[in-house]
Design a protein around this motif. Structure first.
Motif, PDB file in Angstrom:
ATOM      1  N   SER A   1      52.786 -34.564  71.695  1.00 51.92           N
ATOM      2  CA  SER A   1      52.794 -34.615  73.152  1.00 51.92           C
ATOM      3  C   SER A   1      51.402 -34.255  73.669  1.00 51.92           C
ATOM      4  CB  SER A   1      53.886 -33.684  73.701  1.00 51.92           C
ATOM      5  OG  SER A   1      54.013 -33.807  75.098  1.00 51.92           O
ATOM      6  N   ASP A   2      51.306 -33.258  74.565  1.00 48.16           N
ATOM      7  CA  ASP A   2      50.002 -32.879  75.128  1.00 48.16           C
ATOM      8  C   ASP A   2      49.532 -31.533  74.596  1.00 48.16           C
ATOM      9  OD1 ASP A   2      51.826 -31.233  76.343  1.00 48.16           O
ATOM     10  OD2 ASP A   2      51.001 -31.446  78.360  1.00 48.16           O
ATOM     11  N   GLU A   3      49.939 -31.192  73.369  1.00 44.81           N
ATOM     12  CA  GLU A   3      49.573 -29.891  72.824  1.00 44.81           C
ATOM     13  C   GLU A   3      48.925 -30.019  71.453  1.00 44.81           C
ATOM     14  OE1 GLU A   3      53.118 -27.876  70.348  1.00 44.81           O
ATOM     15  OE2 GLU A   3      53.512 -27.954  72.510  1.00 44.81           O
ATOM     16  N   ILE A   4      48.123 -29.005  71.123  1.00 45.22           N
ATOM     17  CA  ILE A   4      47.466 -28.903  69.820  1.00 45.22           C
ATOM     18  C   ILE A   4      47.624 -27.467  69.329  1.00 45.22           C
ATOM     19  CG2 ILE A   4      45.257 -28.960  68.586  1.00 45.22           C
ATOM     20  CD1 ILE A   4      44.309 -31.011  70.708  1.00 45.22           C
ATOM     21  N   SER A   5      48.019 -27.299  68.071  1.00 44.24           N
ATOM     22  CA  SER A   5      48.086 -25.974  67.453  1.00 44.24           C
ATOM     23  C   SER A   5      47.080 -25.906  66.320  1.00 44.24           C
ATOM     24  CB  SER A   5      49.491 -25.694  66.911  1.00 44.24           C
ATOM     25  OG  SER A   5      50.433 -25.578  67.969  1.00 44.24           O
ATOM     26  N   LEU A   6      46.386 -24.777  66.216  1.00 44.84           N
ATOM     27  CA  LEU A   6      45.350 -24.575  65.215  1.00 44.84           C
ATOM     28  C   LEU A   6      45.675 -23.353  64.366  1.00 44.84           C
ATOM     29  CD1 LEU A   6      42.259 -24.930  67.601  1.00 44.84           C
ATOM     30  CD2 LEU A   6      43.257 -26.747  66.188  1.00 44.84           C
ATOM     31  N   LEU A   7      45.743 -23.544  63.060  1.00 44.50           N
ATOM     32  CA  LEU A   7      45.981 -22.440  62.129  1.00 44.50           C
ATOM     33  C   LEU A   7      44.646 -22.010  61.539  1.00 44.50           C
ATOM     34  CD1 LEU A   7      47.753 -20.593  60.365  1.00 44.50           C
ATOM     35  CD2 LEU A   7      48.067 -22.550  58.809  1.00 44.50           C
ATOM     36  N   PHE A   8      44.289 -20.737  61.748  1.00 46.52           N
ATOM     37  CA  PHE A   8      43.015 -20.228  61.268  1.00 46.52           C
ATOM     38  C   PHE A   8      43.140 -19.681  59.847  1.00 46.52           C
ATOM     39  CE2 PHE A   8      42.866 -20.011  65.849  1.00 46.52           C
ATOM     40  CZ  PHE A   8      41.597 -20.494  66.145  1.00 46.52           C
ATOM     41  N   HIS A   9      42.025 -19.739  59.145  1.00 45.38           N
ATOM     42  CA  HIS A   9      41.936 -19.133  57.826  1.00 45.38           C
ATOM     43  C   HIS A   9      42.282 -17.642  57.954  1.00 45.38           C
ATOM     44  CE1 HIS A   9      40.223 -17.714  54.051  1.00 45.38           C
ATOM     45  NE2 HIS A   9      39.995 -18.960  53.675  1.00 45.38           N
ATOM     46  N   PRO A  10      43.017 -17.062  56.997  1.00 49.14           N
ATOM     47  CA  PRO A  10      43.355 -15.629  57.092  1.00 49.14           C
ATOM     48  C   PRO A  10      42.145 -14.718  57.207  1.00 49.14           C
ATOM     49  CG  PRO A  10      44.684 -16.699  55.401  1.00 49.14           C
ATOM     50  CD  PRO A  10      43.656 -17.712  55.836  1.00 49.14           C
ATOM     51  N   ARG A  11      40.994 -15.180  56.701  1.00 50.23           N
ATOM     52  CA  ARG A  11      39.791 -14.352  56.766  1.00 50.23           C
ATOM     53  C   ARG A  11      38.909 -14.703  57.960  1.00 50.23           C
ATOM     54  NH1 ARG A  11      40.255 -15.404  51.214  1.00 50.23           N
ATOM     55  NH2 ARG A  11      38.664 -17.042  51.280  1.00 50.23           N
TER      56      ARG A  11
END
Length: 259
Positions: A80-90
């Motif tokens: 849809s109109d969204e974006i999710s970003l998963l960051f590196h644990p560090r």
């Protein structure tokens, strides 16, 4: 009063609400387009309904841009109109200061999508602080479930509109209908939900990979797995995840990196 004295007196008013994400917590940023429904209705009436591949591709390009704007992002997801970003644990940029992530990511997404669209648009940003990998998996299952609901609702609405219902009539007809009834409505209109494109039903994932020459690039996945398979897919992004690729890793396989 000296400038240094003013800074010492006034800077606390700027930073009074500053928070940092504690070490050990996983970070997922979610960006949402502001007023995209109104935007597409009033300023982009020529778009295909309920989904337009041009908008999908602009969201993918914006997500790809966010994966390369100075943070260690190991996975991105858009629907849809969204974006999710998963960051590196560090991830440690800006000392994990939340206002930096909120402002920079919202600004980068707004600028990139505006340039792609040729009109000014705006994204907001929030960061989820998740205590363990299981909660990270739950988060992305939640967003994938939301993609499926959005897809079903949108196709039902536009099926009613195609049948001659007005905007208000189509909205009223869907009010109170559960998922089974909506699936039946769509089936009677000649559309099998399971046969719709996977990217509409499940969203699109983006992850770092390497081409034959071991050069990093970002690969979009328009055929994401479902349920337990998707849980394993997300979990794998946090098992010895690769650090973010260099900022010039924007090319497709076989192409030279952009400079």
């Amino acid at each position: 009063m000296k400038s240094d004295d003013l800074s010492g007196r006034l800077r606390p008013f700027e930073t009074a609400s500053d928070r940092r994400v504690p070490p050990g917590f996983h970070m997922v940023a979610r960006l949402d387009g502001r007023g995209f429904s109104q935007l597409t209705k009033e300023r982009l009436p020529e778009l295909a309904r309920p989904y337009d591949v041009r908008v999908r591709d602009m969201m993918i390009d914006t997500a790809r841009h966010l994966m390369q704007c100075g943070f260690q992002v190991v996975y991105a997801y858009t629907q849809s109109d969204e974006i999710s970003l998963l960051f590196h644990p560090r991830e440690r940029a800006f000392g994990r200061l939340l206002r930096k992530y909120h402002s920079i990511l919202a600004g980068e997404a707004s600028a990139k999508f505006s340039l792609l669209l040729g009109q000014v648009v705006c994204f907001d940003c929030r960061v989820a602080e998740l205590p363990d990998v299981d909660r990270v998996v739950d988060y992305f299952r939640w967003r994938a479930d939301d993609a499926a609901r959005n897809c079903l609702n949108a196709h039902c609405y536009w099926a009613l509109r195609a049948a001659g219902r007005s905007e208000g009539e189509a909205t009223a007809a869907l009010a109170g209908l559960g998922p089974d009834a909506r699936h039946e409505l769509l089936f009677r209109a000649g559309t099998h939900f399971a046969e719709l494109p996977a990217w509409q039903r499940r969203g699109v994932g983006l992850a770092w990979t390497r081409d034959a020459d071991e050069r990093p690039w970002i690969s979009p996945d328009l055929e994401l797995p479902m349920r337990a398979d998707y849980e394993a897919y997300v979990r794998a992004k946090l098992v010895e995840p690769r650090r973010e690729a260099p900022a010039d890793a924007t090319h497709e396989p076989g192409e030279q990196p952009q400079r």
